[in-house]
Every structure is written in structure tokens, then in C-alpha cells.
Design an enzyme around this catalytic site. Structure first.
Site: not given
Length: 637
Positions: A367, A424, A496, A508, A557, A578-579
Site C-alpha cells: 500500500d 481501491k 490496520g 486456515r 495485519g 498495508g500499514s
């Protein structure tokens, strides 16, 4: 020069009869093992800019040193001795027989007994110990297609234009340096100039090889119709100009080889057309198919028939008349062979969209919110970037309504990098998707990170020519998105938060759901389809493949190299971050470390090494403390 045609054909004959000499006597092997290995073997000694300058200087010196014997022969030898010496030197820059022998050795190595991998490693210069049998065969097939330019067409083409010193020698030196140093790892700065030089020198030979493949269709004795070349070239042009430009040029001749080899094998009485992912990059199924074992060595007649075409009127006549088959035979699985029209390979079809998504396999998509971050991501080795207005952690903090990024920002990012750029759009907001498609993004993410525009319906993704990626928490959700036209699935995780637990849970759930299907008959699969609200056909396809029919990345995550490597070991095809990068203490270093961790996800020593000195990762959140209205993973259904 009048001697050049004689030298070309005599060098090809010499290579076919004698092959390559032992490495200790081979000038190219000496150049790579001794000289290039000496100056390029210890990267990391200087700053990135200094290493690039060092690579430029050493590259140019290497080219000059390697070309000196070629120059002396062409400049000072009398005609008769020039022909003899020219044949020897040109044959040393050609690897026709060597390429064929290495590829044939893959099959002879006996993959069922674990053999063949050393031979493939010689071809692709990669660690093949972790590849499946199918991937080993596919790597050999693709490498053979690519090396038709590197080992045969390129040296002959540049010899025709520049003679021995200024053509064949320069090409072979640049190609050898690219093979040894042109990687996005610790050699990325030293190898930057050799890789770019090789790209430039291969540009026209690649195009000539495509022309040779087209002209090669006619002598194979297959049905031909006028105008086929125009349609095929239109397909390639739309792929290059319409958003699938990253790698389209270098891959097109590989796809032509696969189609032509299928035609050759079918025409001359073969009972099993070849398979492997190389045949399916633009014209077949994706992800987990149990493809047929490619008859690699049987592609050699096709390769041989193209070489004379480069130096004959046949290329011009064939292209001028526009002869190419309207149909190609492809192997979809061990049991199924289908005929496909070239029209089905046009830009925007499901095959091409899934194919583009699959090209990102094994990589990291990052990102970014501006051009500077996009360039950091590209420099670190990201396969693509996701353009958005704010990273997920900032979206979570700001609250309110999160929308598509400003078109000016998207365009800025597109213009700043050469890798694919994604954008996005809100769930259900088909107009935002239309705008992103008009801006020229390579893929659209219908994302739960943004505020949903429609709580009941998702975008009908099959109506777009650009591919889509969508999030999923379980097998039913993934199959529904695929049925709507998604070309890639990613786990939703909890974006995030810097907490990978939900990404693990979702991965899973998908894999266990597929494993359960594999023990069911059609009646039980139909019952499961009703229970999880998924299309029966897609569930059946998952059961046969043992995985989703599209690539499956992980997201939500991932904040450290260990997180990324764990998701890869759980079966993901790649990761979105992302972050986790630009909210860490050292974004550039964290980006490189995550890329290396994904590339070496099964090597704990490499992961440990790249994780050193990264500083603090992004601040994490405990999933269980999030208010219900801040939980993103439940958006969409």
C-alpha cells in the site's frame, strides 16, 4: 559482409555437432565465473548510488575486455582465417545444443525420483529445491522459450548488425552479466545497469522471435486463414497498451512457443499435447491444475524451424499474408484437451485477467499513498503497489467515510513506477471502479477497508476489462467473489491493526474447506454448496485442483517479515502489506526485509538475517478490544 552468411550457418552447424566446450575452456564461462564473479560478487560495500555507478563502470569494462579477441579476429585476420576463427567465436556465443540438452535432461532426470532439479537450476539460476514437480517442468519450459532469444536469436541478430566485436560479443557479455547480477536482491544496485543493457539488446530480437513464431505456424501443416496475424498482434498490442504491459512483451513469444508446440505435436500424431504453466500463461487454467508432463524435448523441432526464418524471405511473406491459425490446441488438465479461438485471448477476458493476477504470484504488493512511497516499494522489490488516500491504520484512526483515492494521486503513482499499480474501490461502488479503470490501473481492489457503498451487492466484476481482487474470510465468500469475476482472492484479516491473527484464521478456513471437499462426491459437494452459499461448479473446481482456481494472497495485519513468511508457509501465493511498512520505524528496510522473507519463506536463517536492525514494527492493536463498528472484516458477505 559476404562472409557473414557463411559464418552464421557454419557456426550453427558447429554448435549442433560439437556443442559447448568444457567450462574451463569456454570464454563465456570464464567471463562469468572469474571476471564478473570477481567484481560483482561482493555487493553492499557502497551506497546504492555508488554501487550503481560501480556497476556501470565494471559492466562497460567487461564488455570491452570480452570484445577484444573478437575485434582482433575481425580486424587483422585474413579472409580465410577470419571465416574459421569467426565460426569458432560465434559458435561460442550460441547455446542452441546446450539449451536443448539441459531441457531434455529435466525429463531424463526422473522427477518422480527427485531428479531434474539440478538441470532446471542451471537454466533458471534459482534455487529449485522447494519447487513441485509441475513447477520444475514449467520453469524448464518457460526458460527454454526465453532462452531462444538469449542463446540463439540474440547473438545471431547482433552479429548480423554489428559483426563479431560490436554485435555478438557485446550481446553475450551483457546477457551473461544480467544472468549473474540482474536480480532484485542484494545485487540489485550493482546489477541495475547490466539488466537494463540486456533489456535494450533483447528488445528487437524478442520482436523478431515473435515474427518467427508467427511464420512458423505455416510450415507446421495446420489449418490457416487470412488475417490471423492481425488478430493475434491486436491481442498482444491490447495486452501491452491496455494495462498488462508489465512483462507482456517478454512473455508473448513464450506463449507463442507453447501454442506452436501444441500445434506441432498435434499435427504429427502426438497423443498428449504438452501442459505446464508456460502453456497456460495466456491460454489456460491457473493455480493448482495437475497439468500434463510437458514434452520439453519435442519443442526442439519448432525451435529449429524458426532460425532459418529469421534470415529468409519466409518471415516477410508469412507476415504479409497474415497467416496464423484461428484456433490453438491447449491442455487444460490431464483428461481434457480443448480448442480455443485466439479471440478468447483478447484483453479483458477471464483468462487474461486471471493470468495477469497469477503473474504477481510469489511477490509482495504494498500500500502506498504517494509517488515517493511507490518508488520505495519498487526499489524494495514489490511486484505491485496499491494506491490509496490513506493506509488502513490512518483510515481506522480518522473514522468517517473512506473513499477511493483522488484520481490525481492515482495518476501520480502510475507515472512514478514501472511495476503494476492497483487501486481501491468501495464495495458495491461500480462507478469508482469505472473511474479507476479509466485512469489505467492494472487491478482494482473491491475493498472492505473503504466504507461500503452497497451493503447487499458487490460489483459485477466480469463486466470490466480490468481484473479485480477481493477479500474473503472463508471458502464460501471466496467462491462468491470468484463467481462475480474476481481474478485474485486475498484473506481479509483485520487491516490496520498490525495483528496477523485474523489473516491466519481466514487462510486456515479457506484451506481446510478445500481439503474437506476433496473427500466428497458430487452430491456431498452440492449439499456443501447450498450450506455455504457458493456455486457448485467453483466448489467442484476447488476439489479437483486442491486449491482456489485463482491466486490467493494474504492481507490484513501483516507487519513483520515473520508474519509474511508464516502466511506463505500456510499456503498463500503472496502477501499484501498495508500499514506494516510505512508505519514502521524504518520503512525502506522493512519493505526490503518483507520481500526477502517472502522470497525465502522456508529458510529461517534468511528470515532471521533480514529481520535484524529493523527497529520497531508498526504499533499493533488487540483485535478483541475493537468496537464492533470498527471491525472491517465483517464488511461484505
Amino acid at each position: 559482409m559476404v562472409f557473414e552468411p557463411v559464418i552464421i550457418w557454419a557456426a550453427l552447424a558447429a554448435d549442433r555437432v560439437a556443442g559447448d566446450p568444457p567450462n574451463r575452456w569456454h570464454p563465456t564461462a570464464w567471463l562469468g565465473g572469474q571476471f564478473i564473479g570477481w567484481w560483482g560478487g561482493t555487493p553492499g560495500r557502497f551506497s546504492p548510488s555508488a554501487e550503481r555507478l560501480y556497476g556501470v563502470v565494471c559492466c562497460l569494462c567487461t564488455v570491452v575486455i570480452f570484445a577484444i579477441p573478437f575485434y582482433l579476429v575481425s580486424r587483422f585476420f585474413p579472409p580465410l582465417f577470419y571465416i574459421v576463427a569467426g565460426v569458432v567465436l560465434l559458435s561460442l556465443t550460441v547455446g542452441w545444443r546446450s539449451l536443448e540438452e539441459h531441457v531434455a535432461a529435466v525429463e531424463q532426470g526422473g522427477l518422480s525420483r527427485g531428479g531434474g532439479r539440478d538441470e532446471v537450476q542451471m537454466l533458471v539460476s534459482r534455487n529449485t529445491g522447494t519447487l513441485s514437480d509441475e513447477e520444475v517442468l514449467s520453469a524448464a519450459y518457460e526458460s527454454m522459450a526465453e532462452n531462444l532469444t538469449d542463446a540463439i536469436i540474440g547473438p545471431l541478430f547482433w552479429f548480423t548488425l554489428g559483426g563479431l566485436p560490436g554485435g555478438a560479443a557485446v550481446f553475450r557479455a551483457a546477457n551473461t552479466m544480467d544472468a549473474m547480477l540482474g536480480y532484485r536482491d542484494h545485487r540489485r544496485y550493482i546489477g541495475w545497469f547490466p539488466a537494463r543493457l540486456d533489456d535494450v539488446l533483447c528488445y528487437l530480437p524478442h520482436d523478431l522471435l515473435v515474427s518467427a513464431f508467427f511464420s512458423g505456424f505455416f510450415p507446421l501443416g495446420v489449418p490457416v486463414t487470412p488475417g490471423g496475424v492481425c488478430a493475434a498482434m491486436h491481442t498482444c498490442g491490447r495486452a501491452i497498451m491496455g494495462g498488462y504491459h508489465h512483462g507482456a512483451r517478454c512473455r508473448w513469444h513464450e506463449d507463442c512457443l507453447c501454442k506452436t508446440e501444441c500445434l506441432y505435436h498435434r499435427r504429427w500424431g502426438g497423443t498428449e499435447p504438452p501442459g505446464g504453466r508456460a502453456c497456460h500463461r495466456l491460454c489456460g487454467s491457473w493455480g493448482g491444475d495437475r497439468y500434463q508432463r510437458p514434452h520439453l524435448h519435442r519443442s526442439a523441432p519448432c525451435g529449429r524451424c524458426f532460425i532459418p526464418h529469421l534470415f529468409s524471405l519466409k518471415v516477410g511473406l508469412s507476415l504479409g499474408c497474415g497467416f496464423v491459425p484461428d484456433h490453438v490446441f491447449i491442455a487444460v488438465s490431464q483428461q481434457d484437451v480443448k480448442t480455443m479461438k485466439l479471440e478468447e485471448l483478447r484483453f479483458g477476458t477471464e483468462l487474461v485477467k486471471r493470468g495477469f493476477a497469477a503473474m504477481q504470484k510469489g511477490g509482495v504488493i504494498m500500500d502506498v499513498v504517494n509517488a515517493e512511497q511507490a518508488m520505495i516499494a519498487e526499489e524494495a522489490g514489490a511486484v505491485a503497489v496499491m494506491s490509496l488516500e490513506r493506509v488502513p491504520s490512518d483510515i481506522r484512526k480518522a473514522g468517517g467515510v473512506a473513499r477511493m483515492a483522488d484520481p490525481a494521486k492515482v495518476t501520480e503513482i502510475i507515472d512514478s513506477v514501472s511495476i503494476p499499480v492497483m487501486g481501491k474501490a468501495r464495495i458495491g461502488h461500480f462507478v469508482e471502479a469505472q473511474v479507476l479503470e479509466a485512469l489505467g490501473v492494472d487491478m482494482i481492489d473491491e475493498s472492505e477497508v473503504l466504507t461500503p457503498a452497497d451493503e447487499d451487492y458487490h460489483i459485477v466484476k466480469s463486466a470490466f476489462t480490468v481484473p479485480f481482487v477481493c477479500g474473503a474470510r472463508n471458502l464460501g465468500e471466496a467462491c462468491r467473489r470468484i463467481n462475480e469475476g474476481a481474478a485474485m482472492i486475498r484473506t481479509k484479516g483485520e487491516a490496520g491493526t498490525g495483528n496477523v491473527v485474523e489473516a491466519v484464521r481466514h487462510m486456515r478456513a479457506i484451506t481446510s474447506g478445500i481439503h474437506e471437499l476433496q473427500g466428497m462426491d458430487d452430491i456431498e459437494i452440492a449439499a456443501r454448496a447450498r450450506a455455504i452459499e457458493a456455486p457448485f461448479e467453483i466448489l467442484k473446481d476447488c476439489a479437483v485442483r486442491g486449491r482456489l482456481p485463482v491466486v490467493n494472497f494474504s492481507a490484513g495485519g501483516i507487519a513483520t517479515p515473520c508474519d509474511a513468511a508464516m502466511m506463505m508457509q500456510l499456503g498463500c501465493d503472496g502477501v499484501f502489506v498495508g500499514s506494516g511498512i510505512f508505519k514502521s520505524e524504518t520503512p525502506a528496510e522493512m519493505a526490503r526485509a518483507i520481500v526477502e522473507a517472502v522470497n525465502h519463506y522456508d529458510d529461517a536463517s534468511v528470515i532471521a538475517e533480514v529481520s535484524r536492525g529493523l527497529g520497531n514494527a508498526m504499533p499493533g492493536l488487540d483485535i478483541h478490544t475493537l468496537p464492533e463498528n470498527e471491525v472491517l472484516r465483517f464488511r461484505g458477505n
